[in-house]
Enzyme design. Sequence first.
Site, PDB file in Angstrom:
ATOM      1  N   CYS A  83      45.921 -30.374 -47.174  1.00 42.00           N
ATOM      2  CA  CYS A  83      46.835 -30.380 -46.035  1.00 42.00           C
ATOM      3  C   CYS A  83      47.911 -31.423 -46.306  1.00 42.00           C
ATOM      4  CB  CYS A  83      46.050 -30.731 -44.771  1.00 42.00           C
ATOM      5  SG  CYS A  83      47.065 -30.827 -43.296  1.00 42.00           S
ATOM      6  N   HIS A 130      44.850 -21.935 -41.054  1.00 41.58           N
ATOM      7  CA  HIS A 130      45.011 -23.394 -41.087  1.00 41.58           C
ATOM      8  C   HIS A 130      46.173 -23.824 -40.184  1.00 41.58           C
ATOM      9  CE1 HIS A 130      45.155 -27.288 -43.608  1.00 41.58           C
ATOM     10  NE2 HIS A 130      46.284 -27.334 -42.925  1.00 41.58           N
ATOM     11  N   GLU A 131      47.295 -23.106 -40.282  1.00 39.11           N
ATOM     12  CA  GLU A 131      48.485 -23.496 -39.505  1.00 39.11           C
ATOM     13  C   GLU A 131      48.295 -23.235 -38.009  1.00 39.11           C
ATOM     14  OE1 GLU A 131      50.292 -25.354 -41.153  1.00 39.11           O
ATOM     15  OE2 GLU A 131      49.668 -24.656 -43.124  1.00 39.11           O
ATOM     16  N   HIS A 134      46.363 -25.931 -36.539  1.00 42.83           N
ATOM     17  CA  HIS A 134      47.171 -27.139 -36.284  1.00 42.83           C
ATOM     18  C   HIS A 134      47.755 -27.107 -34.865  1.00 42.83           C
ATOM     19  CE1 HIS A 134      47.331 -29.743 -39.734  1.00 42.83           C
ATOM     20  NE2 HIS A 134      47.718 -28.804 -40.581  1.00 42.83           N
TER      21      HIS A 134
HETATM   22 ZN   LIG Z   1      47.689 -28.803 -42.609  1.00 44.07          ZN
END
Ligand SMILES: [Zn+2]
Length: 192
Positions: A83, A130-131, A134
Amino acid sequence: MIITEIKKLQTICERVSLVEEGEEIGAQLLKELTETKQGIGLAANQIGINKRVCVVNVKEPLVLVNPRIVEKSEEQFMFAEGCLSFPGKHVRTGRYTSVTVEADNHEGKLKFSADSEDINDAFECACVQHEIDHLDGITMFDRAMIAQPHRAPEKIGRNERVTITDGKETKELKWKKAQPLVESGDWEMASV
Ligand SMILES: [Zn+2]
């Protein structure tokens, strides 16, 4: 400047009300992402904008405004992730093998699947998850696959009644009374 403080990254981002505003943030994110050189995705809160916009750039640059996962496979695959907010750190995560995403700036559904010959499909599929994480204040560390710890032996409550034996005599008493006898070695828990 990419945010690296985990506290700041744990904020849940707000929806963008205008698609145009989201696309502007998206353009800014793609610019930042290009500057990092090694990045393949970035979420708005990683650059201090707490709005639901993220970008993925694996096969082609993709801006997602108010993205949400509307379908996901039961099956997961393991993925070694990094990341931009945690340089040098890698975590093994479990990601859904396929996800269907809707976003305000895309008509119809976007499908991502790791089930193909092309490794970039797996990258893109994991990256999009993953995004979107976030934007919900979730980092890759929250998705880490950890080996199941061995189950701790059952603890006996102090007032739980147990049966102990010294081979001749058998007693039934509370564990707090039985424990010193068992620990002395003269008595043992009667097996049933
Ligand atoms: Zn990340």
